[in-house]
Design an enzyme around this catalytic site. Structure first.
Site, PDB file in Angstrom:
ATOM      1  N   SER A   1       0.780  -1.246   0.000  1.00 13.43           N
ATOM      2  CA  SER A   1       0.000   0.000   0.000  1.00 13.43           C
ATOM      3  C   SER A   1       0.813   1.299   0.000  1.00 13.43           C
ATOM      4  O   SER A   1       0.223   2.373  -0.002  1.00 13.43           O
ATOM      5  CB  SER A   1      -0.938  -0.002   1.214  1.00 13.43           C
ATOM      6  OG  SER A   1      -0.181   0.116   2.403  1.00 13.43           O
TER       7      SER A   1
ATOM      8  N   THR B   1      -8.468   2.524  -4.071  1.00 10.80           N
ATOM      9  CA  THR B   1      -7.989   3.862  -3.703  1.00 10.80           C
ATOM     10  C   THR B   1      -8.381   4.913  -4.748  1.00 10.80           C
ATOM     11  O   THR B   1      -8.580   4.585  -5.922  1.00 10.80           O
ATOM     12  CB  THR B   1      -6.446   3.823  -3.577  1.00 10.80           C
ATOM     13  OG1 THR B   1      -5.938   5.155  -3.526  1.00 10.80           O
ATOM     14  CG2 THR B   1      -5.791   3.149  -4.789  1.00 10.80           C
ATOM     15  N   ASP B   2      -8.434   6.161  -4.323  1.00  7.91           N
ATOM     16  CA  ASP B   2      -8.704   7.247  -5.281  1.00  7.91           C
ATOM     17  C   ASP B   2      -7.502   7.508  -6.193  1.00  7.91           C
ATOM     18  O   ASP B   2      -7.619   8.192  -7.208  1.00  7.91           O
ATOM     19  CB  ASP B   2      -9.103   8.543  -4.549  1.00  7.91           C
ATOM     20  CG  ASP B   2      -8.023   9.106  -3.637  1.00  7.91           C
ATOM     21  OD1 ASP B   2      -6.981   8.434  -3.426  1.00  7.91           O
ATOM     22  OD2 ASP B   2      -8.211  10.220  -3.117  1.00  7.91           O
ATOM     23  N   GLU B   3      -6.342   6.926  -5.838  1.00 10.49           N
ATOM     24  CA  GLU B   3      -5.132   7.207  -6.615  1.00 10.49           C
ATOM     25  C   GLU B   3      -5.211   6.646  -8.036  1.00 10.49           C
ATOM     26  O   GLU B   3      -4.451   7.055  -8.909  1.00 10.49           O
ATOM     27  CB  GLU B   3      -3.888   6.697  -5.879  1.00 10.49           C
ATOM     28  CG  GLU B   3      -3.790   7.316  -4.489  1.00 10.49           C
ATOM     29  CD  GLU B   3      -2.479   7.075  -3.753  1.00 10.49           C
ATOM     30  OE1 GLU B   3      -1.458   6.834  -4.403  1.00 10.49           O
ATOM     31  OE2 GLU B   3      -2.491   7.152  -2.515  1.00 10.49           O
TER      32      GLU B   3
ATOM     33  N   TYR C   1       2.223   1.792  -7.524  1.00  8.38           N
ATOM     34  CA  TYR C   1       1.156   1.413  -6.588  1.00  8.38           C
ATOM     35  C   TYR C   1      -0.218   1.637  -7.212  1.00  8.38           C
ATOM     36  O   TYR C   1      -1.047   0.725  -7.292  1.00  8.38           O
ATOM     37  CB  TYR C   1       1.281   2.219  -5.278  1.00  8.38           C
ATOM     38  CG  TYR C   1       0.013   2.180  -4.429  1.00  8.38           C
ATOM     39  CD1 TYR C   1      -0.437   0.984  -3.867  1.00  8.38           C
ATOM     40  CD2 TYR C   1      -0.747   3.341  -4.205  1.00  8.38           C
ATOM     41  CE1 TYR C   1      -1.609   0.939  -3.105  1.00  8.38           C
ATOM     42  CE2 TYR C   1      -1.913   3.299  -3.449  1.00  8.38           C
ATOM     43  CZ  TYR C   1      -2.335   2.098  -2.897  1.00  8.38           C
ATOM     44  OH  TYR C   1      -3.495   2.053  -2.152  1.00  8.38           O
TER      45      TYR C   1
ATOM     46  N   LYS D   1      -3.206  -1.050  -8.380  1.00  7.69           N
ATOM     47  CA  LYS D   1      -4.591  -1.023  -7.854  1.00  7.69           C
ATOM     48  C   LYS D   1      -5.579  -0.833  -9.008  1.00  7.69           C
ATOM     49  O   LYS D   1      -6.631  -1.469  -9.044  1.00  7.69           O
ATOM     50  CB  LYS D   1      -4.768   0.101  -6.816  1.00  7.69           C
ATOM     51  CG  LYS D   1      -4.012  -0.092  -5.521  1.00  7.69           C
ATOM     52  CD  LYS D   1      -4.449  -1.301  -4.704  1.00  7.69           C
ATOM     53  CE  LYS D   1      -5.836  -1.169  -4.125  1.00  7.69           C
ATOM     54  NZ  LYS D   1      -6.145  -2.304  -3.199  1.00  7.69           N
TER      55      LYS D   1
HETATM   56  P1  NAD Z   1      -1.549  -1.839   5.050  1.00  8.35           P
HETATM   57  O1  NAD Z   1      -0.288  -1.827   4.255  1.00  8.35           O
HETATM   58  O2  NAD Z   1      -1.576  -1.204   6.386  1.00  8.35           O
HETATM   59  O3  NAD Z   1      -2.026  -3.353   5.250  1.00  8.35           O
HETATM   60  C1  NAD Z   1      -2.001  -4.308   4.245  1.00  8.35           C
HETATM   61  C2  NAD Z   1      -2.237  -5.667   4.864  1.00  8.35           C
HETATM   62  O4  NAD Z   1      -2.222  -6.651   3.806  1.00  8.35           O
HETATM   63  C3  NAD Z   1      -1.145  -6.082   5.874  1.00  8.35           C
HETATM   64  O5  NAD Z   1      -1.743  -6.619   7.028  1.00  8.35           O
HETATM   65  C4  NAD Z   1      -0.347  -7.146   5.118  1.00  8.35           C
HETATM   66  O6  NAD Z   1       0.223  -8.115   5.974  1.00  8.35           O
HETATM   67  C5  NAD Z   1      -1.423  -7.745   4.228  1.00  8.35           C
HETATM   68  N1  NAD Z   1      -0.853  -8.384   3.018  1.00  8.35           N
HETATM   69  C6  NAD Z   1       0.042  -7.834   2.154  1.00  8.35           C
HETATM   70  N2  NAD Z   1       0.354  -8.730   1.188  1.00  8.35           N
HETATM   71  C7  NAD Z   1      -0.384  -9.846   1.447  1.00  8.35           C
HETATM   72  C8  NAD Z   1      -0.519 -11.097   0.789  1.00  8.35           C
HETATM   73  N3  NAD Z   1       0.198 -11.394  -0.304  1.00  8.35           N
HETATM   74  N4  NAD Z   1      -1.373 -12.005   1.296  1.00  8.35           N
HETATM   75  C9  NAD Z   1      -2.092 -11.736   2.416  1.00  8.35           C
HETATM   76  N5  NAD Z   1      -1.995 -10.555   3.087  1.00  8.35           N
HETATM   77  C10 NAD Z   1      -1.145  -9.632   2.600  1.00  8.35           C
HETATM   78  O7  NAD Z   1      -2.648  -1.217   4.079  1.00  8.35           O
HETATM   79  P2  NAD Z   1      -3.888  -0.269   4.415  1.00  8.35           P
HETATM   80  O8  NAD Z   1      -3.432   1.137   4.430  1.00  8.35           O
HETATM   81  O9  NAD Z   1      -4.638  -0.811   5.563  1.00  8.35           O
HETATM   82  O10 NAD Z   1      -4.743  -0.470   3.071  1.00  8.35           O
HETATM   83  C11 NAD Z   1      -5.660  -1.539   2.963  1.00  8.35           C
HETATM   84  C12 NAD Z   1      -6.324  -1.485   1.596  1.00  8.35           C
HETATM   85  O11 NAD Z   1      -6.996  -0.241   1.430  1.00  8.35           O
HETATM   86  C13 NAD Z   1      -5.337  -1.607   0.431  1.00  8.35           C
HETATM   87  O12 NAD Z   1      -5.933  -2.395  -0.568  1.00  8.35           O
HETATM   88  C14 NAD Z   1      -5.158  -0.167  -0.037  1.00  8.35           C
HETATM   89  O13 NAD Z   1      -4.848  -0.121  -1.411  1.00  8.35           O
HETATM   90  C15 NAD Z   1      -6.526   0.410   0.260  1.00  8.35           C
HETATM   91  N6  NAD Z   1      -6.557   1.875   0.547  1.00  8.35           N
HETATM   92  C16 NAD Z   1      -5.705   2.418   1.466  1.00  8.35           C
HETATM   93  C17 NAD Z   1      -5.783   3.782   1.752  1.00  8.35           C
HETATM   94  C18 NAD Z   1      -4.904   4.430   2.784  1.00  8.35           C
HETATM   95  O14 NAD Z   1      -4.941   5.652   2.942  1.00  8.35           O
HETATM   96  N7  NAD Z   1      -4.125   3.688   3.556  1.00  8.35           N
HETATM   97  C19 NAD Z   1      -6.725   4.581   1.072  1.00  8.35           C
HETATM   98  C20 NAD Z   1      -7.577   3.975   0.147  1.00  8.35           C
HETATM   99  C21 NAD Z   1      -7.497   2.615  -0.100  1.00  8.35           C
HETATM  100  P1  TYD Z   2       1.483   9.193   2.026  1.00  8.38           P
HETATM  101  O1  TYD Z   2       1.060   9.132   3.458  1.00  8.38           O
HETATM  102  O2  TYD Z   2       2.663   8.377   1.592  1.00  8.38           O
HETATM  103  O3  TYD Z   2       0.196   8.849   1.146  1.00  8.38           O
HETATM  104  P2  TYD Z   2      -0.023   8.951  -0.468  1.00  8.38           P
HETATM  105  O4  TYD Z   2       1.268   9.132  -1.132  1.00  8.38           O
HETATM  106  O5  TYD Z   2      -0.612   7.615  -0.767  1.00  8.38           O
HETATM  107  O6  TYD Z   2      -0.972  10.085  -0.672  1.00  8.38           O
HETATM  108  O7  TYD Z   2       1.808  10.702   1.660  1.00  8.38           O
HETATM  109  C1  TYD Z   2       0.857  11.741   1.809  1.00  8.38           C
HETATM  110  C2  TYD Z   2       1.467  13.004   1.235  1.00  8.38           C
HETATM  111  O8  TYD Z   2       2.599  13.389   2.045  1.00  8.38           O
HETATM  112  C3  TYD Z   2       2.012  12.825  -0.165  1.00  8.38           C
HETATM  113  O9  TYD Z   2       1.777  14.021  -0.920  1.00  8.38           O
HETATM  114  C4  TYD Z   2       3.507  12.615   0.039  1.00  8.38           C
HETATM  115  C5  TYD Z   2       3.796  13.444   1.276  1.00  8.38           C
HETATM  116  N1  TYD Z   2       4.891  12.938   2.133  1.00  8.38           N
HETATM  117  C6  TYD Z   2       5.944  13.771   2.513  1.00  8.38           C
HETATM  118  O10 TYD Z   2       5.988  14.970   2.150  1.00  8.38           O
HETATM  119  N2  TYD Z   2       6.928  13.268   3.306  1.00  8.38           N
HETATM  120  C7  TYD Z   2       6.941  11.970   3.724  1.00  8.38           C
HETATM  121  O11 TYD Z   2       7.894  11.532   4.426  1.00  8.38           O
HETATM  122  C8  TYD Z   2       5.849  11.117   3.332  1.00  8.38           C
HETATM  123  C9  TYD Z   2       5.819   9.679   3.776  1.00  8.38           C
HETATM  124  C10 TYD Z   2       4.842  11.646   2.548  1.00  8.38           C
END
Ligand code: NAD
Ligand code: TYD
Length: 352
Positions: A88, A133-135, A158, A162
């Site tokens: 992620s 994700t919105d990305e 990434y 997705k």
């Molecule tokens: P995270 O990285 O915190 O957690 C990912 C989890 O997936 C971990 O527990 C990891 O052990 C597990 N995992 C990874 N590879 C695996 C595999 N091959 N088999 C089984 N388990 C596996 O991620 P997150 O931030 O909680 O994101 C969760 C989901 O939501 C992702 O699909 C991400 O794309 C999506 N998402 C995240 C955000 C965000 O801001 N974090 C926003 C929108 C969508």
């Molecule tokens: P991040 O939390 O990595 O989420 P995403 O890239 O998926 O949006 O980053 C959020 C924003 O912060 C992004 O514009 C990148 C910036 N950023 C920094 O400026 N410094 C950092 O060390 C990190 C991790 C992110």
């Protein structure tokens, strides 16, 4: 109707653990199977409050391991999937794109293939919920919002992985009638987020009086949503979303990175009893992320109009609450940053 037996993939991660907790507590009649490989981002300590509940089971496994996924489907009579397992972090995807393609693309296809094999043609009471994700929509300029109709334009390994998985999930719907729904959410923040993402990394660095590495000019914009609100939205879409549809989830809450960072510094100064302005002195501008998307902003009107969901709390309260959580859970942060959290798994599961 069959009893719900839900495979939640990635349930030990940041968002997944909030989704698991919500479902285990809110739906005691559902069986919740948390399927997670426990990569660096997976931490079972996130779920220590629910792991003795009778409707909860943890299975350590890799979504790429088709035979084991199938064994798990059969063993637990899985009839729904909430798929969150993924690599992620954008910066990691720049260093190691193949791992993202394996887990996010092939892993998603594997899961759907197993679901099709186990479910046959009878899709009644079945659902594959793909969390995205919105990305995938790319990068916005100063104006405009991502709607569900915005063409995909992913620009990092990434987001491309997705996007690719989203396309596959939709292709299975159109080709096989596969029962799916997708949501695309903006940046999450809250308790239990691995301190490589902006907010927990900066909280930790401020605490330890380390530099705060701001990429580029700090003028990139993200729309932030409290993770508990994301989990609520997933609950609503899981139960009431229309099969074949996509829902955007957002916080109506855009912040320029540098403004957010200064606000975070202010909260930290207050909480730590430090002189006003002392955390801001840690701000250090560093080389920009390559291909850094400028702005993400979600239009979540469809989710509001069709399913009645909107965010529950103001960002100011959510951020304050999040900072407090990290300060109150120093052990969690220390375990995660030192890698000690793996010991929890050994203690909890290898002994059984
Ligand atoms: P995270 O990285 O915190 O957690 C990912 C989890 O997936 C971990 O527990 C990891 O052990 C597990 N995992 C990874 N590879 C695996 C595999 N091959 N088999 C089984 N388990 C596996 O991620 P997150 O931030 O909680 O994101 C969760 C989901 O939501 C992702 O699909 C991400 O794309 C999506 N998402 C995240 C955000 C965000 O801001 N974090 C926003 C929108 C969508
Ligand atoms: P991040 O939390 O990595 O989420 P995403 O890239 O998926 O949006 O980053 C959020 C924003 O912060 C992004 O514009 C990148 C910036 N950023 C920094 O400026 N410094 C950092 O060390 C990190 C991790 C992110």
């Amino acid at each position: 109707m069959e009893k719900k037996s839900i495979l939640i993939t990635g349930g030990a991660g940041f968002i997944g653990s909030h989704v698991v907790r919500l479902f285990v507590n809110k739906y005691p009649d559902y069986q919740i199977v948390n399927f997670d490989k426990l990569t660096y981002a997976g931490n079972l300590e996130n779920l220590s409050d629910v792991d003795e509940k009778p409707n909860y089971t943890f299975v350590k496994g890799d979504i790429l391991d088709e035979a084991f996924v199938e064994e798990t489907f059969v063993k637990y009579s899985i009839n729904s999937v909430i798929h969150l397992a993924a690599e992620s972090h954008v910066d990691r995807s720049i260093t190691n794109p193949l791992e993202f393609i394996q887990t996010n693309v092939i892993g998603t296809a594997n899961l759907m293939n197993v679901a099709r094999k186990c479910w046959g043609d009878d899709f009644s009471d079945k659902l594959f919920y793909h969390v995205s994700t919105d990305e995938v929509y790319g990068s916005l300029g100063e104006t405009g919002y991502f709607t569900e109709e915005t063409p995909y334009d992913p620009r990092s390994p990434y987001s491309s992985s997705k996007a690719s998985s989203d396309h596959l999930v939709r292709a299975y719907f159109h080709t096989y009638n596969f029962p799916m729904v997708i949501s695309n959410c903006s940046n999450n923040y809250g308790a239990n987020q691995f301190p490589e993402k902006l907010i927990p990394l900066f909280i930790n660095n401020i605490k330890e009086e380390k530099a705060l590495p701001v990429y580029g000019k700090g003028d990139n914009i993200r729309d932030w949503l409290w993770v508990n609100d994301h989990a609520d939205a997933i609950d609503v879409i899981f139960h009431n979303g229309k099969q074949g549809d996509t829902y955007n989830i957002g916080g109506n809450n855009e912040w320029q990175n540098i403004e957010l960072i200064k606000f975070l510094c202010k909260i930290m100064d207050e909480k730590l009893g430090r002189e006003e302005g002392s955390s801001e002195k840690l701000i250090t501008y560093v080389k920009d992320r390559s291909g850094h998307d400028q702005r993400y902003a979600i239009d979540a009107t469809k989710l509001k109009n069709d399913l009645g969901w909107s965010p529950s709390i103001k960002f100011e309260d959510g951020l304050e609450n999040t900072v407090q959580w990290y300060l109150d859970n120093e052990d969690w942060l220390n375990n995660v940053t030192s890698g000690d959290y793996k010991k929890y798994y050994n203690r909890q599961y290898n002994a059984r």
